[in-house]
Design a protein around this motif. Structure first.
Motif, PDB file in Angstrom:
ATOM      1  N   TRP A   7      -3.887 -27.737  32.495  1.00 32.65           N
ATOM      2  CA  TRP A   7      -4.515 -27.095  33.649  1.00 32.65           C
ATOM      3  C   TRP A   7      -4.912 -25.670  33.276  1.00 32.65           C
ATOM      4  N   LYS A  61      -8.134 -26.284  37.399  1.00 32.70           N
ATOM      5  CA  LYS A  61      -8.866 -27.468  36.938  1.00 32.70           C
ATOM      6  C   LYS A  61      -7.990 -28.264  35.966  1.00 32.70           C
ATOM      7  N   GLU A  62      -8.018 -29.574  36.091  1.00 35.92           N
ATOM      8  CA  GLU A  62      -7.181 -30.438  35.261  1.00 35.92           C
ATOM      9  C   GLU A  62      -8.002 -31.064  34.135  1.00 35.92           C
TER      10      GLU A  62
END
Lengths: 429, 429, 429, 429
Positions: free
Chosen positions: B41, B46-47
């Motif tokens: 992350w 955001k992954e």
């Protein structure tokens, strides 16, 4: 020497499974478990005072509590552990702190490069860059210099035994006499300049000179301020880059963050490693003047350049440098150490060398190793320096308190006493 | 510098303070915070799915929980952090586990050497030892090989851009064609043997050959079993030592702990690093046959050879190898990956290469970089391989589950689709 | 290209067809036809006194009558002209004469090797042999040394301009300061010995040292007897072979057949060329102590090692050494020359250097070349020495008579007068 | 083999005084006195046919009468014997004749350089110039190449025994497979081009390639026209200079003055020596394209570059090339030789190689030396070629008449017969 008579089996796994190349385990033949500040304990509970500092990687002592707390927290939060040269929060924090705490206050304008996490890797990157920036190949180094064990770094190292280990000839370098090498009456700079200017000396214009301001492995020879400034001028006049290898002498070891600060020099490239990681964690930096930042992306790389645990500890370690208290304390303890060593020299002979908390006493060949072995038995971790291991090298954590310093020095004194008595006074210079 | 349009200032510290040499930050222009297993992350939450594995240092995934637990415990108990090559409990445990779990079950009899904690340092030590043991200087290496960036390791690396960075000529090595280099109809071993046996070829008997069984940086070219066995025989007949650089291919990457296990070879020297530390912590090993253990104490050394946090994680990581379940799972996922890549090649063109969880697809020049950039925008961390960056290289953590693998492959497929549509189908081979 | 104002077309063929590398034709811009003794004539009938001796190849003067007679006879009888290293009558006669006239009376026990017919080839063979015999690679050489232009010989030459011409780095050598290089108060031997004995100097034990006892190209620096003997002792103590390059200083140039005779030294290897062929014909010898004769047949070879015209002249030339009259005459003329040069230095400044019939006067930079050019216009062939061409070098044929010497010296004096007057006295040191 | 059983004392002076390095005296153990054309006589009056031509230095035969006459006249008139690179009448005449007779008719525009008078010196100068002109260091050479014994020339020579004699590693060169080296089905040019163009091959762009069009020492392997032209094109495309070493193959040996004439090539640099001096007198030339004439004056020099006796003979020797009669005669005799060798191969086995008057027959290992020894006993001087001495090499003076050629070939046939009978037919391939 394999120490097995003392070890009585407790080191058997190492003796059986590990290569013969192992060395410190032979000088310190016990199995360590725990450490804190300037103290270490082995698995049998025996306590040691540390005058060795992990060969200079533990300037802030073992397991300093605040760094420890932050490391645990980082692990618990699943912080990124390994990131090569991607951006991470931990790395950003280190960079910012390094700029604010170290570079800006000293008026230094360096770009920061993260090579592989060892001093040798930093030196290799510095040599590459100097050659690229100048388009020249030869690098000047000095007698008794030590810069690392990979082929590029070994080529600027003086120790013949270590050079021979290369198994191939080491080229593109030329060794010059360090300050004092030709005796007190000869300024080696004169000789060096002659060689550079004489069109018949066989030496082409070098890309760079690489040096330690105080030779940590080479016997604690310290270059004088005038010599260092003279060398810097000579480099400037001839367009030779100056690389200071501060891997061992930096991070406060000699009393200032960079070892060259007292001399009004500003090297073109600086190599840092060892204590830069704060907690003994692998990390290295190469600092370079902005105009030298001619690297192509990825032109020098490596996997472990993003050791985020090291970044976490390193950022915290810089707190010691937010004001001048730490430097002053090193200076005081350096004087305390000087005085004690001079007293030893007075009593047992020998020559006191070094500065800050990197000082030692040069003894007759063979003696220093005996003294260190005797000290270890008495609970003091201390090593020798010099290509012939002729110097007892006192290198405690910078955070040691005056009492701890005295405690270790007392052990050193009694160890010298014992060795000298065993050998007879005549053996002492 | 590209990527700045996405970065919008968040990478400013790096762009300002760090050297131009930085590279991965350009391919993955975000600031990472946290990671777990095969997911990462950034600071904006955001992954990402990780098909990069820290360039192979995270075979066991990010922050595996049991290792994390043990690291925190070790820190809390003030375990020795940094010990060079002194004996510590943590190092002893690693050695014992390595013997029991890895060496003994495979019938391998190696002494273990701890070089500086990078693959390049392991390679440098291997080259030194081979030269010392044979008294010869030349080392054979292969086209498109990558072994590291220090001068000794660079001299056996094929990439011209990286070699040029040395700034000096690189000697004492000779490059031979890797398996398949001269096309499918020519067995390069025949050519190599001719050169070695012909008294007029100008090549003196080498000390060693160094090779990867699958070229991780060089475009995922895999040597065949017959070629590898033939090379091993050739080495035996001529008294040439065989060094396998398993820095990236070892620790299970291709399906077995050592990449050479399926081929019935027993190299004289093996280099390990990257995932050997388990948690992405800097560590390296050089394994050597006992009869080659001709080192003098300290003949090759370095400061960060005693990274005890790495020893703690590394010992625990070996649990994966206590039975054959892990290897079997890698094999299954390798097949899953193969099948998906073949389907991509079928759809978009390209050549599938590699084995185990080190596979990829070679595309037309210029394409692979675009695909990886598109994938990153969609949340997939993936890089290219090959001296011309012509291969999309799929290298997920070995612990990835089949669903995660599918998730990443779906992103890869849509990214290829996008790039191909943008360029027109004609650009695909 | 200079000198064209005098040449007025007569050198056009050379200027058009020959490479820019040509050099002596620029200093002596005329076309020579005929020569005898110490006199030369050009195609326009102008006569010259020769203080140059074909750069040392004409110690016995031009076209000595008895050698000429024997050469013509040999040609008329269809004697073998070219024989590589086959046995011929002419070669046998030379070997016998060399043993009887040179080796035996001096108590020297050398094996004789015939390398390719140039000094550089002799030096190359000497270096090879020293490396083979010791199994070591490094060769020590000296500042301002000149040993030849092929890569091996160039690597022991000090001149940076000539070294740069190699186009590749020159390795396996280390340059040390020649006698006097660090000023009169520093004995450079002390420095050299420190470097050799110090285990931290970076210099491994050399195979050999190569030196001229008087540096013919390097500015006529002469090593002192004590320094040479000290160096010989140092070599003996460390097992370093001593190679004396007597290519220019041998064959009587300094007053004895070998230049080292007055110093009680016995080098391990001696290089001879230039005047050994007697008549200016290409020939070279390498003399080696019998215990060093470890060559395999053909291990060093070359085509023109059997120049029988040279053997014929060389054998005859040795007649000069059958008694001590020739040596005594050289000594007398050497004193005559010394006295004249001291008088010049007294009048015009400068430093007199050298010994025997190899003496000169060192002037301010730029001056010596002007003096030699002025002398040539007045009918004296004379060249400079020194990497900066700072020395006027007087090197007449050894057979010159005192009157000829005076004649040349008078031209030299008036040429200096002219140059000095043109420049003003202040330009003289 | 020392031949002393035949020599019965007559070679005692050589065996006692000369170094073990001597070699041809071991193959031809007699003492030569006189020679004329293609015949030689020893001191016992025994006559020999010469199929050796002084290793290629006597293409015009022994003591050709017109050259002899001119040499005697030059000596009688006190012509300048030795002149370095000063201008002389004899040198001017040679230059003019070389331009008129050789360069102009072939449309070749070369500047002429006079290096030291051996092939190795010419090669050294060519390598220096190529490196200077391109600013690159690596030079490509070929398997089984021979270019000389000084360090620079040795570095491009393939023979391992000779390379080992260097005593130091030989660098800055890369060996590629010569035409035919990988068998008839592999075009080695493809492999070479791959290596040059592949950014992962480890080979940086070379300065030059050096080659013989027919390998005189390396076993008489001849490169094909298409391969040579392909190599020339490859060089042109990559900006690599082409150096043809015509030291042995030039001066008409293969049927044309330059060996490369039939192939429509125009090398950038050409090395000549051996027969260029006409009478077996030491001389060498380096020819270079005008745009490569980047030498500084004196950047490559040497003493014996002005061997005027050689210039006198060399100028006269060029008379052979004033029309095409000589070339046609060589062609005819080359066919006569081919036919005879094929007949030998038919009878005794073996492979016929070479072209012009440089042809031979490759036999089983060990056989060729026996054949040559037997031939010598019967009055034929002939040597082997090949790194394993596996080829009987027929190299008569180009001026031999057809009867002389037959006479020598008859001796060769009966010698082979004798050797084969002694060994049994099974030993023949």
């Amino acid at each position: 020497m394999n120490g097995s008579q003392w070890a009585s089996g407790k080191l058997q796994v190492f003796e059986t499974m590990e290569s013969e190349v192992r060395s410190y385990i032979r000088s310190f033949p016990t199995k360590f478990r725990r450490a804190s500040g300037y103290r270490m304990w082995d698995t049998e509970g025996k306590e040691y005072v540390d005058f060795f500092s992990g060969a200079g990687a533990l300037n802030y002592g073992h397991n300093p509590p605040e760094m420890k707390r932050l490391l645990i927290q980082y692990l618990q939060e699943d912080g990124i552990s390994h990131s090569l040269d991607m951006a991470t929060e931990a790395k950003e924090r280190f960079l910012l702190r390094f700029g604010e705490t170290i570079l800006r206050p000293r008026g230094l304008d360096y770009k920061v490069m993260f090579p592989g996490p060892t001093g040798a890797n930093s030196v290799e990157s510095a040599l590459k860059l100097a050659r690229k920036a100048t388009g020249r190949q030869t690098v000047m180094s000095f007698t008794n210099a030590f810069h690392g064990m990979t082929l590029g770094a070994l080529a600027v190292t003086g120790n013949k035994f270590k050079r021979k280990g290369a198994g191939v000839p080491l080229h593109h370098t030329v060794t010059f006499p360090y300050d004092g090498y030709m005796g007190p009456s000869v300024n080696t700079l004169t000789y060096i300049e002659n060689f550079l200017e004489d069109s018949g000396s066989g030496i082409s214009l070098p890309a760079a000179v690489i040096l330690e301001t105080l030779q940590g492995e080479g016997g604690l020879q310290a270059a004088s301020g005038p010599w260092l400034r003279g060398l810097a001028n000579l480099c400037k006049r001839h367009g030779i880059l100056m690389i200071v290898d501060d891997v061992q002498m930096g991070c406060g070891r000699t009393g200032t963050f960079f070892s060259f600060e007292p001399f009004g020099m500003e090297p073109d490239i600086v190599c840092l490693s060892k204590s830069i990681g704060g907690y003994g964690l692998p990390m290295a930096l190469t600092l370079l003047k902005p105009e030298l930042d001619l690297w192509e992306p990825g032109e020098h790389n490596g996997t472990f350049r993003g050791n985020n645990l090291a970044f976490v500890a390193a950022a915290e370690a810089l707190s010691y440098w937010e004001n001048d208290r730490f430097a002053k304390a090193i200076a005081r303890k350096g004087e305390q150490l000087r005085s004690a060593l001079l007293s030893l020299a007075d009593r047992f002979g020998g020559e006191v060398r070094g500065r800050g908390l990197m000082q030692g006493i040069a003894l007759e060949p063979g003696l220093a190793e005996k003294v260190c072995a005797a000290a270890f038995e008495r609970g003091l971790v201390i090593e020798t320096s010099g290509t012939d291991s002729e110097v007892v090298k006192v290198m405690p954590p910078l955070v040691i308190d005056p009492e701890g310093l005295d405690e270790g020095l007392a052990i050193l004194r009694s160890s010298m006493q014992q060795v000298v008595e065993a050998m007879g006074a005549a053996a002492i210079r």
